[in-house]
Design an enzyme around this catalytic site. Sequence first.
Site, short mmCIF file in Angstrom:
data_model
loop_
_atom_site.label_atom_id
_atom_site.label_comp_id
_atom_site.label_asym_id
_atom_site.label_seq_id
_atom_site.Cartn_x
_atom_site.Cartn_y
_atom_site.Cartn_z
N TYR A 82 0.84 -1.20 0.00
CA TYR A 82 0.00 0.00 0.00
C TYR A 82 0.87 1.25 0.00
O TYR A 82 2.03 1.23 0.43
CB TYR A 82 -0.95 0.01 1.20
CG TYR A 82 -0.27 0.23 2.54
CD1 TYR A 82 -0.09 1.52 3.06
CD2 TYR A 82 0.20 -0.84 3.29
CE1 TYR A 82 0.53 1.72 4.29
CE2 TYR A 82 0.81 -0.65 4.52
CZ TYR A 82 0.98 0.63 5.01
OH TYR A 82 1.60 0.82 6.22
N CYS A 83 0.31 2.34 -0.51
CA CYS A 83 0.95 3.65 -0.47
C CYS A 83 -0.15 4.70 -0.35
O CYS A 83 -1.29 4.37 -0.03
CB CYS A 83 1.84 3.87 -1.70
SG CYS A 83 0.97 3.80 -3.28
N THR A 84 0.16 5.95 -0.60
CA THR A 84 -0.82 7.02 -0.39
C THR A 84 -1.99 6.94 -1.35
O THR A 84 -3.16 6.92 -0.93
CB THR A 84 -0.14 8.39 -0.52
OG1 THR A 84 0.99 8.45 0.35
CG2 THR A 84 -1.12 9.51 -0.16
#
Length: 367
Positions: A212-214
């Site tokens: 996951y990331c932003t």
Amino acid sequence: MANQGDFPKRTETKKRPLHNIYGKEILRKRLEEENFSRTTLSFYRYVILENVQELRDQLYAEWEILGVLGRIYIAREGINAQLSIPSHNLDFFRKNLDSRNQFKDMQFKIAVEDDSKSFLKLDLKIKKKIVADGLNDDAFDVTNVGKHLSAEEFNLHMEDENSIVVDVRNHYESEIGHFENAILPQSDTFREELRILLELLNGKENHKILMYCTGGIRCEKASAWLKHHGYKDVNQLHGGIISYAHEVSQKGLESKFKGKNFVFDGRLQEAIGNEVISSCHQCGAKCDRHVNCENPGCHVLFIQCPSCSEKFEGCCTLECQNVLHLPKEKQKEIRKGKLNENRFFSKSKIRPKISELYHGILFKSSK
């Protein structure tokens, strides 16, 4: 600025420059005087773009009319945008994107929290890549990305004992908020992150990887990179933390994200969970307030509580606080390196260094 329902039109006859020409004070004053709300959003797309310079200039002219403010990168490989737009122009902006086949049906990630002051100016830059990853895209299949998971699916897979949750952001982002039991690489840049990931996940090629990331863009490249290196079950959170927060709220799901989501605009963060999981880098008190050092020659990003902000006048160290009180000319000399060749002004892992400095020196001397 056009009123709601009116399509904005350029009325002046003199050709305007296709870049910002105003200082921060004027820009800030203009933003404060706006009597309408703004919507902060982000989007990206990997798509081959032709005549990038011409496209950049066209977009700047068209988006300036719509009142767009933000940071947009375009490259031969696509577009990466974080911006705010007058809410009454959002539909016009959507139509503008849809008018180009490369940007048609773009998915927007709408900010979870919005004070309408996320950006001061429109900054549209041409880059070699829309995310600086340091990779040779010809060496692997960048389109062979991980499986996209909804928030509900991501939560479900987190319960799998064979799953490994991986944060694909920089350490100062994950410091104030992250998913439960996630691997948190201590990287300063995405380029460094990709190298560290291979080290941390060595021997786990058969595990289920949950990335996951932003907003999702870094996972696109990181998931393809892991699959290229033999990882067989690579998954990524669709739309990133931003979309996760919206879906959790809309569906009444349990949020497994703790703390706040770091964002790269004037807000610096948006609340996802109610927990404060980080500490002031100077005194150790519970705090998740990111600030930039008030010393213009430093301006480093770090976590500072209100008490330390008052004590150190918004500076990260006593050295910076002392510089702040020097004559302006002397400050300029220091920034140029004339009086401080070995200065402490560096962004590379400066945040943990600040913490170590205060815990190791100041606290020890006070005992």
